[in-house]
Design a protein around this motif. Structure first.
Motif, short mmCIF file in Angstrom:
data_model
loop_
_atom_site.label_atom_id
_atom_site.label_comp_id
_atom_site.label_asym_id
_atom_site.label_seq_id
_atom_site.Cartn_x
_atom_site.Cartn_y
_atom_site.Cartn_z
N LEU A 223 -62.61 60.49 1.61
CA LEU A 223 -61.94 60.10 0.38
C LEU A 223 -61.30 58.72 0.52
O LEU A 223 -61.37 57.90 -0.39
CB LEU A 223 -60.88 61.14 0.00
N GLU A 224 -60.72 58.47 1.68
CA GLU A 224 -60.13 57.14 1.92
C GLU A 224 -61.20 56.07 1.84
O GLU A 224 -61.03 55.06 1.17
CB GLU A 224 -59.51 57.10 3.33
N THR A 225 -62.32 56.33 2.52
CA THR A 225 -63.41 55.37 2.52
C THR A 225 -63.95 55.16 1.11
O THR A 225 -64.17 54.03 0.67
CB THR A 225 -64.55 55.88 3.43
N LEU A 226 -64.11 56.27 0.40
CA LEU A 226 -64.62 56.20 -0.97
C LEU A 226 -63.66 55.40 -1.85
O LEU A 226 -64.08 54.61 -2.70
CB LEU A 226 -64.78 57.63 -1.49
N ALA A 227 -62.36 55.62 -1.65
CA ALA A 227 -61.36 54.90 -2.45
C ALA A 227 -61.46 53.41 -2.21
O ALA A 227 -61.45 52.61 -3.15
CB ALA A 227 -59.96 55.40 -2.12
N ILE A 228 -61.62 53.03 -0.94
CA ILE A 228 -61.70 51.60 -0.62
C ILE A 228 -62.95 50.99 -1.26
O ILE A 228 -62.90 49.93 -1.87
CB ILE A 228 -61.70 51.38 0.90
N VAL A 229 -64.08 51.71 -1.16
CA VAL A 229 -65.32 51.19 -1.77
C VAL A 229 -65.14 51.11 -3.28
O VAL A 229 -65.50 50.11 -3.91
CB VAL A 229 -66.53 52.09 -1.42
N ALA A 230 -64.55 52.13 -3.88
CA ALA A 230 -64.42 52.18 -5.34
C ALA A 230 -63.56 51.03 -5.86
O ALA A 230 -63.93 50.37 -6.83
CB ALA A 230 -63.83 53.52 -5.77
N SER B 288 -68.59 62.72 -10.65
CA SER B 288 -67.90 63.64 -9.74
C SER B 288 -66.39 63.55 -9.87
O SER B 288 -65.68 64.49 -9.55
CB SER B 288 -68.28 63.34 -8.30
N PHE B 289 -65.90 62.39 -10.32
CA PHE B 289 -64.46 62.24 -10.42
C PHE B 289 -64.00 62.13 -11.88
O PHE B 289 -62.90 61.69 -12.16
CB PHE B 289 -64.00 61.02 -9.61
N GLY B 290 -64.88 62.55 -12.78
CA GLY B 290 -64.51 62.60 -14.19
C GLY B 290 -64.21 61.25 -14.80
O GLY B 290 -63.32 61.14 -15.64
N LEU B 291 -64.94 60.22 -14.39
CA LEU B 291 -64.72 58.89 -14.94
C LEU B 291 -65.93 58.49 -15.78
O LEU B 291 -67.06 58.82 -15.43
CB LEU B 291 -64.54 57.87 -13.81
N THR B 292 -65.69 57.79 -16.89
CA THR B 292 -66.83 57.34 -17.67
C THR B 292 -67.25 55.93 -17.25
O THR B 292 -68.38 55.52 -17.46
CB THR B 292 -66.53 57.33 -19.17
N SER B 293 -66.33 55.19 -16.67
CA SER B 293 -66.68 53.88 -16.12
C SER B 293 -65.63 53.51 -15.08
O SER B 293 -64.59 54.16 -14.97
CB SER B 293 -66.72 52.81 -17.21
N LEU B 294 -65.94 52.45 -14.33
CA LEU B 294 -65.01 52.05 -13.26
C LEU B 294 -63.66 51.60 -13.81
O LEU B 294 -62.65 51.66 -13.12
CB LEU B 294 -65.63 50.92 -12.42
N LYS C 175 -58.78 62.93 -4.67
CA LYS C 175 -58.95 64.31 -4.20
C LYS C 175 -58.62 65.30 -5.30
O LYS C 175 -59.36 66.26 -5.52
CB LYS C 175 -58.05 64.53 -2.99
N GLU C 176 -57.52 65.03 -6.00
CA GLU C 176 -57.14 65.92 -7.11
C GLU C 176 -58.23 65.93 -8.18
O GLU C 176 -58.60 66.98 -8.69
CB GLU C 176 -55.84 65.44 -7.76
N ARG C 177 -58.71 64.74 -8.50
CA ARG C 177 -59.75 64.64 -9.53
C ARG C 177 -61.01 65.39 -9.09
O ARG C 177 -61.63 66.10 -9.87
CB ARG C 177 -60.11 63.18 -9.80
N GLU C 178 -61.36 65.23 -7.81
CA GLU C 178 -62.57 65.87 -7.31
C GLU C 178 -62.44 67.39 -7.39
O GLU C 178 -63.37 68.07 -7.79
CB GLU C 178 -62.86 65.44 -5.87
#
Lengths: 170, 245
Positions: free
Chosen positions: A93-100, A155-161, B111-114
């Motif tokens: 999740l940390e890695t994903l957050a940094i990439v995002a 996967s994270f309920g987002l429609t765009s960045l 994490k919460e969102r996932e």
């Protein structure tokens, strides 16, 4: 066809497609302007929500896909008789957050923020389809630049960045 | 009496430092490097005691901390030079920690969102049999047509028998490799350039093909001929090697 019928057609196409399909594709099938498709899709999404339907239309990056409503997941899992697949680890999740938040970003950038090696985690995220190679950096070695995918958004309920919750400093 | 100490799994040296700082209840900016260095090293010792493998990154950070500490303790010799040389290592570390903390917090929000959105289930695309995916068979296919096709196929390979006899007769090799070598030597002397594919064109007997191939390898290993292939999978041109004497 009146609007209700057009929405019915779109719903049935989404059902058959299973995979996400773009506003452009829908427009081509229905011979409609893409802007009108988007307007109609927004209406459909709202309508599905309003009626608390079991299915919803998930929008991500101008693509649309049918999915079940997360509020009802407990019952689905009861039916399946199994808990959900293991979620991502803290490190992922940390890695994903940094990439995002920093995309496009190289592996070295991610590693310098986290202070640890990230080869394994980055490969895992690529394999799970959450991040992907978006380009190569124009420096010696031409390192890969990573970015998030549409699957990440869904996967994270987002429609765009743009919908990423803001990074808070301190 | 034995007791179990549960150590949190740290995601790296920065993670461990953040943990120590939050335990000390100070702001990252106000952290005392001297104190935190001590606690950090203590933690590493503890990890060692519990046989937890310490990744090299943790040791690098320990070195960085000690370096910062020594910088604070030892008065600077040439202060004006130092400034140009490199940024304040303590400030640098604090910036890194703040930056890391931002993403760590972002990760917990993700994490919460996932957890919530992984409750969505999708459907696989419909598997639809269309005309393109159907096997290409016309409706008026009959057994007779298939038999016809098979016979035609078998006839295109002259010499091949439709039925394999049950009794095999062991025959002497009609041609030996040695005979073929001699034949080819003669052939290469008379013709300057020979195509690899061309040489097999008139040979239909499987054994003869093998023998010819073996003979060619023999000639090649004896340096009698040389071969050249201009493009991958292209024809191989063979010619007699000009002997140097």
């Amino acid at each position: 066809m009146d609007e209700r019928e057009v929405m019915g057609v779109i719903e049935s196409i989404l059902f058959v497609a299973g995979d996400p399909i773009s506003a452009k594709e829908i427009g081509q099938i229905l011979e409609m302007d893409v802007r009108n498709v988007r307007k109609l899709m927004k209406k459909m999404i709202d309508c599905f929500h309003f009626e608390r339907r079991g299915l919803q239309i998930v929008m991500a990056n101008d693509t649309y896909q049918l999915a079940t409503r997360p509020e009802y997941s407990n019952y689905i899992e009861k039916y399946i008789g199994q808990d959900r697949a293991q979620s991502l680890s803290q490190a992922s999740l940390e890695t994903l957050a940094i990439v995002a938040y920093r995309q496009p970003v190289t592996k070295a950038d991610v590693e310098s923020v986290r202070g640890v090696k990230c080869d394994y985690i980055i490969n895992m995220l690529v394999n799970r389809g959450l991040i992907q190679e978006v380009a190569r950096m124009n420096t010696p070695g031409r390192p890969i630049l990573y970015g998030t995918t549409d699957l990440f958004l869904r996967s994270f309920g987002l429609t765009s960045l743009n919908e990423l919750p803001p990074l808070e400093a301190e | 009496m034995s007791y179990v100490v549960k150590l949190d799994q740290f995601e790296g040296p920065l993670d461990l430092l953040l943990h120590l700082i939050s335990k000390a209840k100070v702001k990252i900016e106000d952290v005392s490097i001297t104190e935190i260095t001590e606690q950090y090293l203590e933690m590493l010792h503890l990890m060692e005691k519990f046989d937890i493998e310490i990744a090299s990154e943790f040791l690098v950070m320990a070195a960085t901390l000690l370096h910062i500490k020594s910088c604070i303790l030892v008065p600077r010799v040439k202060p004006e030079l130092e400034e140009d040389d490199e940024a304040d290592p303590k400030q640098e570390l604090i910036t890194r920690l703040l930056e890391y903390k931002k993403y760590k917090e972002a990760a917990s929000r993700l994490k919460e969102r996932e957890a919530y959105f992984s409750g969505m289930y999708y459907k696989l695309p419909e598997e639809i049999v269309t005309k393109d995916t159907e096997d290409v068979l016309t409706l008026d296919t009959s057994i007779a047509l298939l038999q016809d096709a098979l016979c035609k196929l078998l006839q295109t390979r002259p010499g091949s028998r439709v039925r394999t006899p049950l009794i095999h007769e062991i025959k002497r090799d009609p041609i030996t490799v040695n005979e073929k070598v001699n034949y080819l030597k003669d052939y290469f002397t008379r013709n300057s350039r020979i195509s690899f594919f061309g040489i097999f064109e008139d040979i239909h007997d499987r054994e003869e093909i093998i023998v010819t191939f073996l003979a060619l390898l023999e000639l090649l290993s004896n340096n009698f001929i040389e071969v050249k292939q201009d493009i991958p999978f292209g024809d191989i041109v063979m010619k007699r090697r000009v002997s140097n004497g």
